[in-house]
Design a protein around this motif. Structure first.
Motif, short mmCIF file in Angstrom:
data_model
loop_
_atom_site.label_atom_id
_atom_site.label_comp_id
_atom_site.label_asym_id
_atom_site.label_seq_id
_atom_site.Cartn_x
_atom_site.Cartn_y
_atom_site.Cartn_z
N THR A 114 0.84 -1.19 0.00
CA THR A 114 0.00 0.00 0.00
C THR A 114 0.88 1.25 0.00
O THR A 114 1.10 1.86 -1.03
CB THR A 114 -0.94 0.02 1.22
OG1 THR A 114 -0.15 -0.15 2.39
CG2 THR A 114 -1.97 -1.06 1.13
N GLN A 115 1.46 1.55 1.15
CA GLN A 115 2.18 2.81 1.25
C GLN A 115 3.45 2.83 0.40
O GLN A 115 3.78 3.83 -0.22
CB GLN A 115 2.52 3.11 2.70
CG GLN A 115 2.93 4.56 2.86
CD GLN A 115 3.24 4.90 4.30
OE1 GLN A 115 2.96 4.13 5.22
NE2 GLN A 115 3.82 6.05 4.50
N TYR A 116 4.17 1.71 0.38
CA TYR A 116 5.43 1.68 -0.35
C TYR A 116 5.30 0.90 -1.65
O TYR A 116 6.27 0.31 -2.12
CB TYR A 116 6.54 1.11 0.53
CG TYR A 116 6.80 1.98 1.73
CD1 TYR A 116 7.42 3.20 1.57
CD2 TYR A 116 6.38 1.61 2.99
CE1 TYR A 116 7.63 4.04 2.64
CE2 TYR A 116 6.59 2.43 4.08
CZ TYR A 116 7.21 3.65 3.90
OH TYR A 116 7.42 4.48 4.96
N PHE A 117 4.09 0.91 -2.22
CA PHE A 117 3.85 0.13 -3.43
C PHE A 117 4.77 0.55 -4.56
O PHE A 117 5.42 -0.28 -5.20
CB PHE A 117 2.38 0.32 -3.84
CG PHE A 117 2.01 -0.44 -5.07
CD1 PHE A 117 1.84 -1.81 -5.02
CD2 PHE A 117 1.84 0.21 -6.28
CE1 PHE A 117 1.50 -2.52 -6.15
CE2 PHE A 117 1.49 -0.49 -7.42
CZ PHE A 117 1.33 -1.86 -7.34
N LEU A 118 4.88 1.88 -4.78
CA LEU A 118 5.64 2.37 -5.93
C LEU A 118 7.13 2.06 -5.82
O LEU A 118 7.71 1.46 -6.75
CB LEU A 118 5.38 3.87 -6.11
CG LEU A 118 6.02 4.50 -7.34
CD1 LEU A 118 5.43 3.91 -8.60
CD2 LEU A 118 5.80 5.99 -7.33
N PRO A 119 7.81 2.43 -4.72
CA PRO A 119 9.23 2.09 -4.64
C PRO A 119 9.48 0.59 -4.71
O PRO A 119 10.48 0.15 -5.28
CB PRO A 119 9.67 2.64 -3.28
CG PRO A 119 8.59 3.46 -2.77
CD PRO A 119 7.37 3.23 -3.57
N LEU A 143 9.22 -0.48 -8.26
CA LEU A 143 10.36 0.06 -9.02
C LEU A 143 11.63 -0.69 -8.68
O LEU A 143 12.50 -0.88 -9.55
CB LEU A 143 10.53 1.55 -8.73
CG LEU A 143 9.51 2.44 -9.41
CD1 LEU A 143 9.64 3.85 -8.90
CD2 LEU A 143 9.69 2.40 -10.91
N VAL A 162 11.71 -3.49 -10.93
CA VAL A 162 12.16 -3.09 -12.28
C VAL A 162 13.68 -2.94 -12.29
O VAL A 162 14.35 -3.32 -13.25
CB VAL A 162 11.47 -1.78 -12.71
CG1 VAL A 162 11.97 -1.35 -14.08
CG2 VAL A 162 9.98 -1.93 -12.73
N LEU A 163 14.19 -2.40 -11.18
CA LEU A 163 15.64 -2.21 -11.07
C LEU A 163 16.36 -3.55 -11.18
O LEU A 163 17.39 -3.67 -11.86
CB LEU A 163 15.93 -1.53 -9.73
CG LEU A 163 17.25 -0.82 -9.55
CD1 LEU A 163 17.40 0.24 -10.59
CD2 LEU A 163 17.30 -0.19 -8.17
N LEU A 187 15.23 -6.15 -12.73
CA LEU A 187 15.10 -6.58 -14.12
C LEU A 187 16.18 -5.91 -14.97
O LEU A 187 16.83 -6.56 -15.81
CB LEU A 187 13.71 -6.25 -14.64
CG LEU A 187 13.44 -6.57 -16.11
CD1 LEU A 187 13.53 -8.06 -16.34
CD2 LEU A 187 12.09 -6.06 -16.55
N VAL A 188 16.38 -4.60 -14.73
CA VAL A 188 17.41 -3.88 -15.49
C VAL A 188 18.79 -4.48 -15.20
O VAL A 188 19.61 -4.67 -16.11
CB VAL A 188 17.41 -2.38 -15.14
CG1 VAL A 188 18.60 -1.67 -15.75
CG2 VAL A 188 16.15 -1.74 -15.64
N GLY A 189 19.03 -4.81 -13.92
CA GLY A 189 20.29 -5.44 -13.58
C GLY A 189 20.51 -6.72 -14.37
O GLY A 189 21.60 -6.97 -14.89
N VAL A 222 19.02 -7.58 -17.31
CA VAL A 222 19.20 -7.28 -18.74
C VAL A 222 20.62 -6.78 -18.98
O VAL A 222 21.31 -7.21 -19.92
CB VAL A 222 18.17 -6.22 -19.20
CG1 VAL A 222 18.49 -5.75 -20.60
CG2 VAL A 222 16.78 -6.77 -19.14
N ALA A 223 21.09 -5.88 -18.08
CA ALA A 223 22.42 -5.32 -18.27
C ALA A 223 23.49 -6.39 -18.15
O ALA A 223 24.42 -6.45 -18.97
CB ALA A 223 22.66 -4.22 -17.24
#
Lengths: 486, 213
Positions: free
Chosen positions: B141-146, B149, B152-153, B155-157, B159-160
């Motif tokens: 709820t409160q920290y859903f966005l971070p 993300l 996602v970070l 996932l980027v790691g 892919v990189a």
């Protein structure tokens, strides 16, 4: 906590971008190298749709989402539009360059979109945690992109330097944020501001944290004395990546600085103004003086970026809405100028040949009068010669400085801009008055040539009528910075 | 209450024993296995303190992933542990100093008045539900966005990391049968018409013709 306070659709452009990147990431596995154009077109389409989604909410009033950690206001919307344009220009200009060097791979597209996602999150985040995660998302993707040219020693070295110093900067920023949290008891930018206003914050701890935050921002801006990475990374990275580093992230970092300094730590403006003044004065002086001595044009543009960031900091340290608007206008103009400059360098490069020495521009007028003219626009604009966009960007910053009775600072900036004009005009001289050493035709796809011409022409057109762009951006900043919800 | 005290002592004794064996075991693989045992025991101690999320994550992350990886590393690396042990006396003064400083610091903290918490002052969690549930509610709820993300970070790691390390092997002998069939004589052989040249220096030619000794 309920669905309304989560308000997830406030981040529709970001959600769309993330879904599209994941889809392209999967799709690209099934696309052979020869058909990479499909990925390219899909990426540009994604950027277009994301841009349309952002633009559709540009005039709406500020709206919170994700339990007040995400704010969509005019400032963030215009910043996002600029970033999307910046990243799209990288891909359009860099296509032939990447193809010739074996960099034309799916990761080029997905990583640049991931970095864009990070920047967009940075533009909207009003919570230290979200800001930091966005910053890391942006940086990590760019580190990987700089290193993408694995067989080049220069690129690997640049990536290593960028990574180590970037990690250090992130650490500094995070440490500063943790101090601010300790002093005010909140991670939320507006709650931090409220705690400072009510006097509940521990003054000493806030200043202590502020020093680290400004240091971290200095690294990310590439301002002197935290600029050591800029010339090496600019020179070593493949040119599209250099273009990416020097354009869109600067917008994101400016918005980050506005959120933390102007919105969160407004009460400590006298403290951070002094710090920014040192950074700005040193950046303008050292950037312009050192750029004169460079023979490598990518390195020269690196030092020129340092001096431009000095101007952006000058606008910030005015510490009122007009100053922030001037900074924002400056950074948007710089995105257009920087993209065009690196775009022309990539136009001159071809397989096995890297146009990066100033001598490589010799006699460009004989090879292609049109693109010599375009480069002239870029250089005049960067030097701040009237009727070009760069002039009005500098003018708006200087005007705010004079309004704040910082005349000595304005005079100082003008003197060093004059010194800086030398190395921009030298490029023009080399293009028009020296004889060409090679007569290779310029190799680039038609789309890159057309977009590049439009980009350069915009520098002149927007310079002839700067009021529209300026009033839109000033209005956006005014509507955003005033909004304090608590 | 007595039962949990008994459990505490049993697991605490095993924990101390396992931790001691980690640094005294001759065989490094045994040392790693004892470390796993000590992690498991400290997880149970956390469980007694009603911090079951920490306990579970300690087992899942450290025992399940990190220690297994560590075990592989220890097994794969060919380190002569006997040779390392020989320099024990050489490093003892420095190591002893560091250990001494740490001991003094810990004693100072533990004997400070803030550290003397009597049982009455320990705050019971205000919630009756499991800590994992409370944490999960906050994260989603409160920290859903971070939180998303951060995913996602990662996932980027990934892919990189793949983009930077995956290479097609250049020296494979793989042939594409389609290309082989489609090949024409004109692609491979180029016939160049040349004037035949008369042999001028006979001696050099004779020297060249000699087989190598």
């Amino acid at each position: 906590m309920n669905w309304t306070s989560l308000n997830p659709w406030v981040a529709t452009p970001e959600i769309f971008l993330l879904c599209a990147v994941c889809a392209i990431l999967l799709l690209d596995l099934f696309i052979s190298d020869a058909k990479r154009g499909v990925t390219y077109v899909l990426t540009l389409l994604t950027l277009l749709v994301t841009g349309v989604l952002v633009a559709s909410g540009v005039s709406a009033p500020a709206e919170y989402g994700y339990s007040e950690s995400f704010l969509v206001d005019p400032l963030s919307s215009y910043a996002k539009l600029t970033m999307i344009v910046g990243v799209a220009l990288v891909l359009v200009y860099g296509r032939s360059y990447a193809k010739a060097r074996g960099l034309y791979r799916g990761e080029l597209f997905t990583l640049s979109m991931f970095s864009l996602l990070g920047m967009m999150v940075m533009a909207s985040a009003v919570n230290f945690l979200t800001l930091y995660v966005g910053l890391e998302l942006m940086s990590l993707s760019i580190y990987a992109m700089v290193a993408l040219n694995r067989d080049s020693v220069a690129s690997t070295e640049a990536a290593m330097k960028y990574f180590v110093l970037g990690a250090l900067a992130s650490g500094m920023l995070l440490y500063g944020m943790s101090m601010l949290y300790g002093a005010t008891g909140s991670l939320d930018v507006f709650k931090v501001a409220a705690a400072i206003q009510s006097g509940a914050a521990n003054q000493l701890l806030v200043v202590f944290g502020l020093v680290f935050v400004v240091t971290g921002l200095g690294f990310k801006f590439g301002a002197v004395p935290f600029h050591m990475w800029v010339p090496d990374v600019y020179q070593g990275a493949p040119t599209p990546m250099t273009q990416l580093i020097s354009t869109a992230p600067k917008v994101a970092v400016l918005v980050l600085a506005l959120r933390v300094l102007a919105q969160g730590l407004e009460g400590f403006a006298p403290d951070w103004r002094g710090m920014l003044m040192i950074l700005a004065v040193l950046s303008i002086a050292l950037g312009n003086l050192t750029a004169i001595a460079q023979s490598n044009i990518k390195r020269m543009l690196g030092y020129s970026t340092i001096s431009h960031m000095g101007f952006v900091l000058l606008g910030l340290l005015v510490a009122n809405v007009n100053g922030y608007a001037a900074s924002f206008f400056y950074v948007v103009s710089y995105v257009l100028m920087g993209a065009a400059g690196f775009g022309i360098l990539m136009l001159l490069s071809r397989a096995g040949f890297e146009a990066e020495q100033i001598n490589d521009l010799k006699g460009l007028n004989q090879r292609s009068p049109w693109f010599a003219l375009m480069m002239l626009f870029v250089m005049f604009s960067m030097a701040g010669i009237p009727v070009f966009l760069g002039f009005f960007a500098k003018l708006s910053v200087l005007k705010e400085l004079v309004n704040m009775h910082l005349v000595w600072l304005a005079v100082f900036a003008v003197i060093f801009s004059l010194i800086g004009a030398f190395y921009y005009l030298r490029i023009v001289k080399v293009m028009y008055f020296d004889d060409a050493e090679s007569h290779e035709p310029l190799q680039a796809s038609l789309d890159a040539k057309v977009v590049l011409s439009v980009n350069c022409a915009l520098l002149l057109v927007l310079g002839l009528m700067p009021n529209q762009l300026m009033s839109v951006l000033i209005d956006a900043v005014q509507r955003s910075i005033v909004v304090v919800a608590y | 209450m007595d039962l949990s005290l008994a459990i505490f002592y049993v697991f605490a004794v095993v924990l101390v024993f396992a931790a001691f064996r980690v640094i005294t075991a001759k065989n490094p693989v045994h040392a790693v296995l004892y470390l796993v045992l000590s992690f498991f025991n400290s997880a149970v101690l956390w469980m007694l303190m009603k911090a079951e999320f920490l306990a579970v994550s300690l087992i899942v992350i450290y025992v399940g992933a990190v220690m297994v990886l560590f075990l592989f590393v220890v097994m794969m690396l060919d380190i002569n542990f006997e040779a390392l042990r020989k320099s024990f006396w050489k490093f003892l003064p420095v190591a002893g100093t560091v250990a001494g400083i740490m001991l003094v610091e810990m004693v100072l903290i533990l004997t400070h008045r803030y550290a003397k918490i009597d049982a009455a002052r320990i705050v019971e969690p205000s919630f009756n539900t499991a800590s994992a549930e409370v944490l999960g509610k906050l994260i989603y709820t409160q920290y859903f966005l971070p939180f998303q993300l951060a995913a996602v970070l990662l996932l980027v790691g990934m892919v990189a990391a793949i983009a930077l390390t995956l290479r097609k092997r250049k020296n494979t002998k793989y042939l594409n049968p389609g290309d082989q069939i489609k090949v024409k004589r004109e692609d491979r052989v180029r016939i160049v018409k040349m004037q035949s040249e008369p042999r001028i220096v006979a001696d050099d030619a004779a020297a060249d013709d000699k087989p190598a000794a």
